[in-house]
Motif scaffolding. Structure first.
Motif, mmCIF file in Angstrom:
data_model
loop_
_atom_site.group_PDB
_atom_site.id
_atom_site.type_symbol
_atom_site.label_atom_id
_atom_site.label_comp_id
_atom_site.label_asym_id
_atom_site.label_seq_id
_atom_site.Cartn_x
_atom_site.Cartn_y
_atom_site.Cartn_z
ATOM 1 N N ASN A 45 17.647 48.474 27.449
ATOM 2 C CA ASN A 45 19.010 48.961 27.808
ATOM 3 C C ASN A 45 19.325 50.313 28.660
ATOM 4 O OD1 ASN A 45 20.667 47.153 25.674
ATOM 5 N ND2 ASN A 45 19.309 48.050 24.109
ATOM 6 N N CYS A 46 20.207 50.160 29.175
ATOM 7 C CA CYS A 46 20.522 51.425 30.115
ATOM 8 C C CYS A 46 21.841 51.944 29.531
ATOM 9 C CB CYS A 46 20.661 50.952 31.434
ATOM 10 S SG CYS A 46 21.367 52.200 32.507
ATOM 11 N N PHE A 47 21.524 53.340 29.205
ATOM 12 C CA PHE A 47 22.774 54.158 28.441
ATOM 13 C C PHE A 47 23.270 55.058 29.523
ATOM 14 C CE2 PHE A 47 20.243 52.631 24.983
ATOM 15 C CZ PHE A 47 21.344 52.161 24.180
ATOM 16 N N LEU A 48 24.810 55.310 29.798
ATOM 17 C CA LEU A 48 25.413 56.304 30.707
ATOM 18 C C LEU A 48 26.195 57.013 29.781
ATOM 19 C CD1 LEU A 48 26.346 57.223 33.139
ATOM 20 C CD2 LEU A 48 28.009 55.275 33.577
ATOM 21 N N PHE A 49 25.601 58.321 29.979
ATOM 22 C CA PHE A 49 26.446 59.490 28.976
ATOM 23 C C PHE A 49 27.226 59.921 29.797
ATOM 24 C CE2 PHE A 49 22.535 58.251 26.949
ATOM 25 C CZ PHE A 49 22.561 58.754 25.546
ATOM 26 N N MET A 50 28.517 59.778 29.693
ATOM 27 C CA MET A 50 29.797 60.241 30.507
ATOM 28 C C MET A 50 30.371 61.461 29.618
ATOM 29 S SD MET A 50 30.023 58.365 33.109
ATOM 30 C CE MET A 50 31.629 58.812 33.891
ATOM 31 N N THR A 51 29.515 62.492 29.927
ATOM 32 C CA THR A 51 29.625 63.880 29.101
ATOM 33 C C THR A 51 31.031 64.449 29.697
ATOM 34 O OG1 THR A 51 28.160 64.994 30.524
ATOM 35 C CG2 THR A 51 27.416 63.940 28.177
ATOM 36 N N TYR A 52 31.269 64.356 30.867
ATOM 37 C CA TYR A 52 32.228 65.054 31.573
ATOM 38 C C TYR A 52 33.713 64.426 31.649
ATOM 39 C CZ TYR A 52 30.851 62.184 35.309
ATOM 40 O OH TYR A 52 30.469 61.143 36.088
ATOM 41 N N ASP A 53 33.703 63.250 31.288
ATOM 42 C CA ASP A 53 34.853 62.232 31.289
ATOM 43 C C ASP A 53 35.455 61.912 29.848
ATOM 44 O OD1 ASP A 53 36.716 60.671 32.398
ATOM 45 O OD2 ASP A 53 35.596 59.251 33.009
ATOM 46 N N THR A 54 36.525 62.858 29.581
ATOM 47 C CA THR A 54 37.228 62.799 28.417
ATOM 48 C C THR A 54 38.419 61.849 28.476
ATOM 49 O OG1 THR A 54 36.337 65.076 27.972
ATOM 50 C CG2 THR A 54 38.092 64.072 26.394
ATOM 51 N N VAL A 55 38.556 60.863 27.603
ATOM 52 C CA VAL A 55 39.422 59.832 27.836
ATOM 53 C C VAL A 55 39.657 59.137 26.415
ATOM 54 C CG1 VAL A 55 39.095 59.201 30.128
ATOM 55 C CG2 VAL A 55 37.839 57.995 28.321
ATOM 56 N N ALA A 56 40.650 58.259 26.303
ATOM 57 C CA ALA A 56 40.974 57.558 25.177
ATOM 58 C C ALA A 56 40.195 56.429 25.021
ATOM 59 C CB ALA A 56 42.511 57.140 24.930
ATOM 60 N N TYR A 57 39.972 55.725 23.928
ATOM 61 C CA TYR A 57 39.068 54.655 23.551
ATOM 62 C C TYR A 57 39.092 53.728 24.300
ATOM 63 C CZ TYR A 57 36.419 51.396 20.803
ATOM 64 O OH TYR A 57 35.270 50.529 20.495
ATOM 65 N N GLU A 58 40.405 52.954 24.511
ATOM 66 C CA GLU A 58 40.429 51.850 25.457
ATOM 67 C C GLU A 58 39.957 52.033 26.828
ATOM 68 O OE1 GLU A 58 41.090 48.753 24.343
ATOM 69 O OE2 GLU A 58 41.347 49.168 22.446
ATOM 70 N N ILE A 59 40.571 53.268 27.312
ATOM 71 C CA ILE A 59 40.273 53.634 28.544
ATOM 72 C C ILE A 59 38.874 53.872 28.900
ATOM 73 C CG2 ILE A 59 40.334 55.429 30.534
ATOM 74 C CD1 ILE A 59 43.037 56.251 29.496
ATOM 75 N N ALA A 60 38.118 54.181 27.933
ATOM 76 C CA ALA A 60 36.431 54.351 28.025
ATOM 77 C C ALA A 60 35.831 53.049 28.062
ATOM 78 C CB ALA A 60 35.840 55.025 26.664
#
Length: 217
Positions: A45-60
């Motif tokens: 598995n490759c995981f991407l931690f989008m720590t700087y992008d704050t969005v609603a669940y569906e957009i994420a």
């Protein structure tokens, strides 16, 4: 001085090799959009931690799916612990969306984003959030306690219109499948790879990764 120079060369070579593994293992389109320091590889598995992008669940969820993945689904304690560990390696760790919700009206059961039901191994926080109620239908992983907490994730419904349930915005974790050839190589090694700014380091031997604020996905 010679010993120090040799150690520096080895460090740079190790960083380059690990960064190369991330580039080869994770979706090329995603890798091109942000720094490699936000990527981690665990086994297949490759995981991407989008720590700087704050969005609603569906957009994420949509952003993760844009590159062939989905929101992270820590279906085992080992994966959950790994995600928590890596979340803490970034500056100011906070809850991040993972791929779990109970938005299906007909059964109101927690499901993963791949449609499978959640077999809880005791990781829900039942004391703070009032799970399965209150219009908070989507789950975030909290690095402070390693537990799953529910948050509002809908703009519709009576509770949302009354302002009781909010469409919460949080950073998020994406999950992608590692390319098969690279997965075999990674499993022969430590099984873990972490990205770093300007390069990468192994999880167990690398320096702490700092989170950025100006990268865009």
């Amino acid at each position: 001085m010679i010993v120090l120079a040799a150690a520096l060369v080895l460090f740079i070579q190790s960083a380059f090799d690990t960064n190369s593994s991330i580039v080869k293992s994770c979706p090329s389109a995603a890798v091109k959009t942000t720094s490699s320091k936000y990527f981690r590889v665990l086994q297949d598995n490759c995981f991407l931690f989008m720590t700087y992008d704050t969005v609603a669940y569906e957009i994420a969820k949509t952003k993760c799916q844009d590159y062939g993945g989905n929101l992270a689904m820590p279906k085992t304690k080992a994966i959950n612990d790994f995600l928590v560990q890596e979340m803490k390696s970034f500056d100011k760790p906070r809850p991040m969306w993972i791929g779990m919700h109970d938005k299906v009206i007909k059964d109101r059961a927690m499901v993963w984003e791949d449609g499978s039901h959640v077999d809880s191994w005791g990781n829900f926080d039942w004391t703070k959030d009032g799970l399965f109620g209150g219009g908070e239908d989507c789950i975030a992983l909290d690095p402070n306690d390693g537990k799953w907490h529910d948050y509002g994730c809908s703009k519709t419904g009576i509770l949302s219109r009354l302002g009781v349930a909010k469409n919460t915005k949080l950073p998020f974790i994406c999950q992608y499948s590692v390319k098969k050839d690279d997965a075999r190589k990674m499993n022969r090694n430590s099984g873990k790879t972490r990205g770093d700014e300007g390069g990468c380091d192994g999880v167990e031997n690398g320096s702490q990764v700092q989170s950025g604020d100006d990268d865009k996905m």
